[in-house]
Design an enzyme around this catalytic site. Structure first.
Site, PDB file in Angstrom:
ATOM      1  N   GLY A  89       4.199  -0.890  -0.026  1.00  0.00           N
ATOM      2  CA  GLY A  89       2.835  -1.224  -0.723  1.00  0.00           C
ATOM      3  C   GLY A  89       2.895  -0.476  -2.141  1.00  0.00           C
ATOM      4  N   ARG A  90       3.425   0.535  -2.469  1.00  0.00           N
ATOM      5  CA  ARG A  90       3.540   1.155  -3.792  1.00  0.00           C
ATOM      6  C   ARG A  90       4.619   0.844  -4.486  1.00  0.00           C
ATOM      7  NH1 ARG A  90       4.443   4.146   0.704  1.00  0.00           N
ATOM      8  NH2 ARG A  90       6.479   5.523   0.874  1.00  0.00           N
ATOM      9  N   HIS A 122      -8.242  18.296 -24.793  1.00  0.00           N
ATOM     10  CA  HIS A 122      -9.433  19.142 -24.708  1.00  0.00           C
ATOM     11  C   HIS A 122      -9.894  19.450 -23.266  1.00  0.00           C
ATOM     12  CE1 HIS A 122      -9.880  18.737 -29.184  1.00  0.00           C
ATOM     13  NE2 HIS A 122      -9.264  17.638 -29.101  1.00  0.00           N
ATOM     14  N   LYS A 153      -6.795   7.563   9.739  1.00  0.00           N
ATOM     15  CA  LYS A 153      -7.073   6.100   9.782  1.00  0.00           C
ATOM     16  C   LYS A 153      -7.744   5.942  11.291  1.00  0.00           C
ATOM     17  CE  LYS A 153      -4.118   3.643   6.953  1.00  0.00           C
ATOM     18  NZ  LYS A 153      -2.838   2.765   6.918  1.00  0.00           N
ATOM     19  N   GLU A 172     -10.494  -0.917   4.851  1.00  0.00           N
ATOM     20  CA  GLU A 172     -11.349  -0.923   3.686  1.00  0.00           C
ATOM     21  C   GLU A 172     -11.227  -2.397   2.942  1.00  0.00           C
ATOM     22  OE1 GLU A 172      -8.937   1.395   4.543  1.00  0.00           O
ATOM     23  OE2 GLU A 172      -9.639   3.284   3.854  1.00  0.00           O
ATOM     24  N   LYS A 197      -1.132  -6.073   2.295  1.00  0.00           N
ATOM     25  CA  LYS A 197       0.214  -6.313   2.959  1.00  0.00           C
ATOM     26  C   LYS A 197       0.132  -6.551   4.393  1.00  0.00           C
ATOM     27  CE  LYS A 197       4.681  -4.038   3.721  1.00  0.00           C
ATOM     28  NZ  LYS A 197       5.605  -3.115   3.321  1.00  0.00           N
ATOM     29  N   GLU A 247       2.974   9.586  -2.195  1.00  0.00           N
ATOM     30  CA  GLU A 247       3.458   8.874  -0.799  1.00  0.00           C
ATOM     31  C   GLU A 247       4.651   8.817  -0.159  1.00  0.00           C
ATOM     32  OE1 GLU A 247       1.575   4.836   0.204  1.00  0.00           O
ATOM     33  OE2 GLU A 247       0.003   5.914   1.058  1.00  0.00           O
TER      34      GLU A 247
HETATM   35  O1  F6P Z   1      -2.754   3.700   4.209  1.00  0.00           O
HETATM   36  C1  F6P Z   1      -1.459   3.872   2.993  1.00  0.00           C
HETATM   37  C2  F6P Z   1      -1.100   2.190   2.968  1.00  0.00           C
HETATM   38  O2  F6P Z   1      -0.572   1.844   4.118  1.00  0.00           O
HETATM   39  C3  F6P Z   1      -0.376   2.159   1.803  1.00  0.00           C
HETATM   40  O3  F6P Z   1       0.808   2.462   1.692  1.00  0.00           O
HETATM   41  C4  F6P Z   1      -0.631   0.761   1.257  1.00  0.00           C
HETATM   42  O4  F6P Z   1      -0.295   0.471  -0.182  1.00  0.00           O
HETATM   43  C5  F6P Z   1      -2.016   0.609   1.676  1.00  0.00           C
HETATM   44  O5  F6P Z   1      -2.300   1.460   2.998  1.00  0.00           O
HETATM   45  C6  F6P Z   1      -2.761  -0.745   1.541  1.00  0.00           C
HETATM   46  O6  F6P Z   1      -2.365  -1.500   2.677  1.00  0.00           O
HETATM   47  P1  F6P Z   1      -2.129  -3.018   2.979  1.00  0.00           P
HETATM   48  O7  F6P Z   1      -1.665  -3.522   1.541  1.00  0.00           O
HETATM   49  O8  F6P Z   1      -1.482  -3.341   4.127  1.00  0.00           O
HETATM   50  O9  F6P Z   1      -3.617  -3.122   3.074  1.00  0.00           O
END
Ligand code: F6P
Length: 564
Positions: A287-288, A404, A528, A221, A215, A373
């Site tokens: 995002g979610r 199980h 972060k 990452e 986003k 979240e």
């Molecule tokens: O760190 C949480 C978050 O902001 C989430 O809400 C989001 O889905 C995820 O990181 C990834 O963010 P982006 O799509 O901006 O890489």
């Protein structure tokens, strides 16, 4: 549109009535066996249909009249107003000053022009982007889109994390029987280099397309993995003699093998991705809440535009149901209100989601981000502290694997764990074991578990089986362990859209009662930032190391001593 301060649910008349009702139920004794015996209509009074999903709430710790109190609570906290604000684009995500319009992502073409937000025709924007995604998906599916050596794409690798990963990977796994273009997908999320290494190990770069989904297009990452994937692609192509080492060849390879999804399209070009191959979405999609936006591009490629449209239709039917059905019989709202009942009156800490469908094996993980979240908050949207417990720990595994493993604790442990059991009447893989239909054997477990949890087994019943007295207590099941059965015809794209929208709105209902902004996520920021500050301290910067607290310092020193 001004956002009113939250109503303190705990001070409402409905809350007081629910407390009284709870006390009354406790003093007369909560007993599902008795309640079922006393009312032959109990199941029909507590069953609902929404879209093509069926819901049986009768094995919950509620009476039919409890629903009236739930509906009253919804009214007391002005849930209807807040729903309207969400659907019409008010900035209800007030800590980020944003509208919350995931429901607009699935509105039909015919609604174009009906939703103007911040001066924009939202539905037209959504449909235009979908058209671009569908055109791209069709090109990849047909083989018109070719890799740098003119080969058809066989694997798409989605690089993203959180909402840019959990939704797409969950849906990809759930709808695998619908993959019909000879294209498979993989999902890389963790910055742990092992993730990308394992997901690319056996891939041919000439037939691989990366979709970088972020986003913000700043997430550490995702950007790190995207750069590593670019290096992998270029080195492999060169090693295979598919490209030479010239800048032109490398630039062209990145253009043919990378596309992007982001709200920050300006940042995409810097990476080397052709802006023509970047698909946007908007800051009013959390995002979610984004799997049904361009974030689902990998899904449109694997399953095709038609299936993606069916997926969106499933969401939309539940959106409409939630917005228009009176709370007394609005099962989506009622499930959210019932969760509040369990958290705030029974003291439940967690909520299990147990899909009796192997294809839904990532659904609980997806729900963890959606619910935790969203509602893991201690302050309300006006900055004041919450007035009761918020949020549940969501967890689960597909049945029968869970049976199980951890069901022991749900059946006989000391904690109350409300659980949703999800199943479908038909399977994508009908199989017989001799004369026995295996799906029916599976469904027998789905039926049996909620029955055992609700009605248990008394000491007398255990004794009647000839059990030695000393071990009778260990074999007693108390029952009265609440479950909701969600039943559908088949796990189609449509049904999956319905299920996701269901949990989105359950989450919103709970968040509204608790008065929290279910659409921000400030709680993930501190870690972060600290990771960025700690990075130099790890390998070489002794000044940065000396500034750490004693525990962090000791851990980093351990690392420095033991690294190879
Ligand atoms: O760190 C949480 C978050 O902001 C989430 O809400 C989001 O889905 C995820 O990181 C990834 O963010 P982006 O799509 O901006 O890489």
């Amino acid at each position: 549109m001004a956002i009113n301060p939250p109503v303190d649910a705990t001070k409402t008349p409905a809350w007081a009535q629910l407390q009284q009702h709870f006390n009354d139920l406790q003093s007369e004794g909560i007993n599902l066996r008795r309640w079922f015996a006393a009312d032959p209509e109990r199941t029909s009074k507590l069953s609902f249909d929404a879209g093509d999903l069926h819901f049986d709430l009768s094995k919950n710790l509620i009476q039919p009249e409890t629903l009236q109190l739930f509906a009253q609570l919804a009214k007391d906290v002005k849930l209807d107003e807040r729903i309207e604000q969400m659907y019409t684009g008010a900035h209800i995500n007030n800590t980020e000053d944003r509208a919350v319009l995931h429901t607009a992502l699935r509105r039909p073409e015919a609604d174009k022009g009906e939703l103007m937000v911040d001066g924009q025709d939202v539905i037209s924007d959504v449909r235009e982007t979908l058209d671009r995604i569908y055109a791209f998906a069709n090109q990849v599916r047909s083989g018109e889109w070719k890799g740098v050596t003119d080969k058809k794409i066989e694997t798409v690798v989605n690089i993203g994390i959180g909402g840019s990963d959990l939704g797409p990977v969950m849906v990809y796994e759930a709808l695998k029987p619908y993959a019909d273009a000879g294209i498979s997908a993989r999902y890389v999320s963790n910055i742990d280099p092992n993730d990308l290494a394992e997901k690319t190990r056996d891939l041919d770069p000439e037939t691989t397309l990366f979709i970088v989904v972020s986003k913000t297009f700043t997430t550490l990452e995702t950007l790190t993995n995207a750069r590593d994937a670019r290096t992998w692609l270029l080195n492999k192509l060169q090693d295979q003699g598919a490209i030479d080492g010239s800048d032109e060849a490398r630039t062209e390879a990145v253009k043919r093998h990378f596309v992007a999804v982001s709200t920050a399209l300006d940042k995409v070009e810097d990476f080397g991705i052709d802006p023509k191959n970047a698909f946007g979405f908007w800051n009013w999609v959390g995002g979610r809440y984004s799997v049904d936006s361009a974030v689902g591009t990998s899904l449109a490629v694997v399953f095709g535009p038609e299936r993606f449209e069916e997926f969106l239709e499933g969401f939309h039917v539940i959106d409409t149901y939630y917005r228009t059905t009176p709370f007394e019989r609005n099962v989506v709202a009622l499930m959210g209100l019932m969760n509040v009942w369990y958290v705030n009156f029974f003291g439940a800490h967690s909520h299990a989601v147990l899909p009796y469908n192997q294809y839904l094996h990532r659904f609980p993980a997806y729900l963890q981000q959606l619910t935790m979240e969203s509602n893991g908050k201690s302050v309300r949207w006006d900055g004041t502290p919450v007035t009761c417990q918020t949020g549940e720990i969501y967890w689960g595994e597909p049945g029968t694997n869970g049976q199980h493993a951890f069901y022991q604790l749900i059946h006989q442990g000391t904690r109350l764990i409300p659980a949703d059991f999800i199943a479908f009447a038909n399977t994508a893989n009908p199989t017989k074991d001799g004369d026995q239909d295996v799906h029916e054997l599976f469904l027998a477990n789905y039926f049996a578990q909620t029955k055992a949890l609700a009605f248990g087994k008394t000491a007398d019943e255990v004794r009647a089986e000839g059990t030695p007295e000393a071990i009778v207590p260990a074999r007693v099941f108390t029952g009265n362990r609440p479950t909701t059965s969600i039943f559908g015809e088949a796990l189609t794209p449509y049904a999956l859209g319905e299920l996701i929208a269901l949990y989105e709105h359950i989450t919103f209902t709970e968040g509204t009662v608790w008065g929290v902004d279910s659409f921000d996520q400030w709680g993930v920021e501190l870690g972060k930032k600290l990771a960025q500050e700690i990075t130099p301290a790890i390998s070489q910067d002794d000044v940065a190391l000396s500034q750490q607290d004693q525990s962090t310092k000791a851990l980093i020193n351990f690392y420095r001593v033991h690294r190879h």
